[in-house]
Design an enzyme around this catalytic site. Structure first.
Site, PDB file in Angstrom:
ATOM      1  N   ILE A  21       3.534   4.433  -0.297  1.00  0.00           N
ATOM      2  CA  ILE A  21       4.095   5.182  -1.074  1.00  0.00           C
ATOM      3  C   ILE A  21       4.535   3.515  -1.961  1.00  0.00           C
ATOM      4  O   ILE A  21       5.390   3.926  -3.026  1.00  0.00           O
ATOM      5  CB  ILE A  21       4.946   5.246  -0.187  1.00  0.00           C
ATOM      6  CG1 ILE A  21       4.662   6.874  -0.132  1.00  0.00           C
ATOM      7  CG2 ILE A  21       6.437   5.757  -0.934  1.00  0.00           C
ATOM      8  CD1 ILE A  21       5.204   7.747   0.787  1.00  0.00           C
ATOM      9  N   SER A  46       0.655  -1.505   0.049  1.00  0.00           N
ATOM     10  CA  SER A  46       0.153   0.002   0.116  1.00  0.00           C
ATOM     11  C   SER A  46       1.038   1.149  -0.016  1.00  0.00           C
ATOM     12  O   SER A  46       1.978   1.061   0.261  1.00  0.00           O
ATOM     13  CB  SER A  46      -0.989   0.041   1.197  1.00  0.00           C
ATOM     14  OG  SER A  46      -0.434   0.337   2.844  1.00  0.00           O
ATOM     15  N   THR A  66      -1.619   8.767   2.725  1.00  0.00           N
ATOM     16  CA  THR A  66      -1.332   6.630   2.305  1.00  0.00           C
ATOM     17  C   THR A  66      -2.093   6.202   3.615  1.00  0.00           C
ATOM     18  O   THR A  66      -3.315   7.148   4.670  1.00  0.00           O
ATOM     19  CB  THR A  66       0.284   5.968   2.568  1.00  0.00           C
ATOM     20  OG1 THR A  66       0.323   7.111   3.968  1.00  0.00           O
ATOM     21  CG2 THR A  66       1.536   7.144   1.779  1.00  0.00           C
ATOM     22  N   SER A 112      11.588  10.542   6.892  1.00  0.00           N
ATOM     23  CA  SER A 112      10.703  11.567   6.790  1.00  0.00           C
ATOM     24  C   SER A 112      11.517  12.737   7.642  1.00  0.00           C
ATOM     25  O   SER A 112      12.570  13.006   8.494  1.00  0.00           O
ATOM     26  CB  SER A 112       9.921  10.879   7.723  1.00  0.00           C
ATOM     27  OG  SER A 112       9.012  12.552   8.369  1.00  0.00           O
ATOM     28  N   TYR A 137       9.438   7.672  16.052  1.00  0.00           N
ATOM     29  CA  TYR A 137       8.762   7.384  14.817  1.00  0.00           C
ATOM     30  C   TYR A 137      10.767   8.170  14.711  1.00  0.00           C
ATOM     31  O   TYR A 137      10.968   7.626  13.209  1.00  0.00           O
ATOM     32  CB  TYR A 137       8.033   7.705  14.149  1.00  0.00           C
ATOM     33  CG  TYR A 137       8.036   7.689  12.779  1.00  0.00           C
ATOM     34  CD1 TYR A 137       8.035   6.496  12.025  1.00  0.00           C
ATOM     35  CD2 TYR A 137       7.949   8.598  11.773  1.00  0.00           C
ATOM     36  CE1 TYR A 137       7.844   6.373  11.079  1.00  0.00           C
ATOM     37  CE2 TYR A 137       7.483   9.113  10.580  1.00  0.00           C
ATOM     38  CZ  TYR A 137       7.548   7.114  10.030  1.00  0.00           C
ATOM     39  OH  TYR A 137       7.351   7.511   8.528  1.00  0.00           O
ATOM     40  N   LYS A 190      13.874   7.197  12.365  1.00  0.00           N
ATOM     41  CA  LYS A 190      13.895   8.271  10.533  1.00  0.00           C
ATOM     42  C   LYS A 190      15.365   9.608  10.634  1.00  0.00           C
ATOM     43  O   LYS A 190      16.426   9.031   9.683  1.00  0.00           O
ATOM     44  CB  LYS A 190      12.679   8.613  10.627  1.00  0.00           C
ATOM     45  CG  LYS A 190      11.353   8.392   9.831  1.00  0.00           C
ATOM     46  CD  LYS A 190      11.256   7.258   8.349  1.00  0.00           C
ATOM     47  CE  LYS A 190      10.557   6.169   8.553  1.00  0.00           C
ATOM     48  NZ  LYS A 190      10.481   5.536   7.519  1.00  0.00           N
TER      49      LYS A 190
END
Length: 313
Positions: free
Chosen positions: A43, A41, A225, A166, A192, A196
Site C-alpha cells: 500500500i 511495497s 500485499t 486495520s 498487531y 492498530k
C-alpha cells in the site's frame, strides 16, 4: 459484524467505489511534499506512485536499501516524476527515527505525513533496545516520527497526517497495562490488532491537541500485499481471490492525502473507502476510559524522550 467484514474485501471496494467522485483525486499536488513510511511495497508503494503521478514531491522512508532503490526507480519510470527521495530508516529503532527526523527537519519541508510502515511478527521478538518488535514499529515508531515532525507540519497550510491502521483493531480494546505483550500467550495477530487500536487512539488524541493539522486514520481493507502473504499465509491462501489490489487498498490513503474533500471533515476520524466509519463495533466492549488514552500518550512520550536524549546531536 460480518456485513462489515465482507466490506473489507475487493467486492466491498467495488460497491463503495460506485459512489466515489473521481474528481476528488484528479488534482495536481506539485510543490507539496509527502513523506511515506514503508513505501517500497504494498500500500505504501501504491500510494507513493499515485502521489508522484500527481506531481507531488515524495519522500520514501524504507528499511531495506536494495528494495527501496528498486521501488524508487519503478516509481520514477512509471510516473516520470523525478522528485522522489529515499531515506533508509528502521521504524523499529527509535534512536534512528529521532536522528532521521531531526535531519529531515533541517533539510526539507513537509505537507503530508503518511504513517504506513507496519509489521506483524508472530513470535515475541525484542529489538536491540529491548522493545517488543510489533509495538516498536507500529506504535512507538509511528508516535516518535509523527511527534518529531509536527513542528515542520505546523508551519504549512493544509498539513495532514494519515495513519494506515486495520479493521483488525475493532476486536481489541486499548490495553495500556501490557504495551509490550510480556504477559500471557503471545498472539501476533492480536498484538498487531492492539497496535492498530493504539494508532486510532493516537490519531484522536493528536487531533485534539493540534488543531492546525488534519489527522486521519484508515483501514485499507484486506489487500493482496507482500505483508499479508508473509504474515498471514493461511488467510492469504484461503482468501487470495477475494483480496483487494494494492491500488484499491491505497485509494483512501491517496484520497485523504490529496483531496480537498477530506479536509471538509473533522480531524481525528477513522476511514474506510473514503467514508468515516465507527471505531467500535455495535455492542463490543472496546471503549476505553479517557484516562487510559491519556496514559498511552504519557507512556509513549516517556519512551520517546528516553531514546531522544541518547541520540547524538
Amino acid at each position: 459484524f460480518l456485513t462489515g467484514v465482507s466490506g473489507f474485501f475487493r467486492s466491498g471496494y467495488e460497491s463503495a467505489s460506485k459512489h466515489f467522485n473521481p474528481a476528488d483525486v484528479e488534482v495536481n499536488v506539485a510543490g507539496r511534499s509527502f513523506l511515506i513510511t514503508g513505501a517500497n511495497s504494498g500500500i505504501g508503494k501504491a500510494t507513493a506512485t499515485e502521489i508522484a503521478r500527481r506531481g507531488g514531491t515524495v519522500h520514501l522512508v524504507c528499511r531495506n536499501k536494495e528494495r527501496a532503490e528498486v521501488a524508487k526507480a519503478e516509481i520514477v519510470t512509471e510516473t516520470g516524476n523525478q522528485n522522489i527521495f529515499l531515506h533508509i530508516v528502521d521504524m523499529s529503532n527509535p534512536k534512528e527515527i529521532w536522528k532521521f527526523a531531526e535531519k529531515f527537519k533541517s533539510d526539507h519541508k513537509l505537507n503530508v505525513l503518511i504513517n504506513n510502515a507496519g509489521c506483524m511478527v508472530n513470535n515475541r521478538e525484542l529489538t536491540e533496545d529491548g522493545l517488543e518488535k510489533n509495538f516498536a514499529t507500529n506504535t512507538l515508531g509511528t508516535y516518535i516520527l509523527t511527534t518529531a515532525l509536527l513542528p515542520l507540519l505546523d508551519k504549512e497550510v493544509d498539513a495532514r497526517v494519515i495513519t494506515v491502521s486495520s479493521g483488525g483493531m475493532l476486536v481489541q480494546k486499548l490495553n495500556v497495562s501490557d504495551l509490550q505483550s510480556a504477559s500471557g500467550t503471545f498472539d501476533g495477530t492480536m498484538v498487531y490488532a492492539q497496535n492498530k487500536r493504539q494508532q486510532v487512539v493516537l490519531t484522536e488524541q493528536w487531533a485534539k491537541a493540534h488543531r492546525n493539522i488534519q489527522f486521519s486514520v484508515m483501514h485499507p481493507g484486506w489487500a493482496d500485499t507482500p505483508a499479508v502473504r508473509s504474515s498471514m499465509p493461511d488467510f492469504y491462501q484461503k482468501m487470495k481471490n477475494a483480496l483487494r489490489t494494492e491500488a484499491q487498498g491505497a485509494d483512501t490513503v491517496v484520497w485523504l492525502a490529496v483531496s480537498a474533500e477530506a479536509t471538509q471533515l473533522p480531524s481525528g476520524l477513522f476511514f474506510q473507502d473514503r467514508q468515516p466509519v465507527p471505531t467500535h463495533l455495535p455492542l463490543a466492549c472496546t471503549h476505553s476510559p479517557l484516562e487510559d488514552e491519556e496514559k498511552l500518550m504519557e507512556v509513549l512520550e516517556e519512551f520517546s524522550q528516553k531514546f531522544k536524549s541518547t541520540s547524538p546531536g
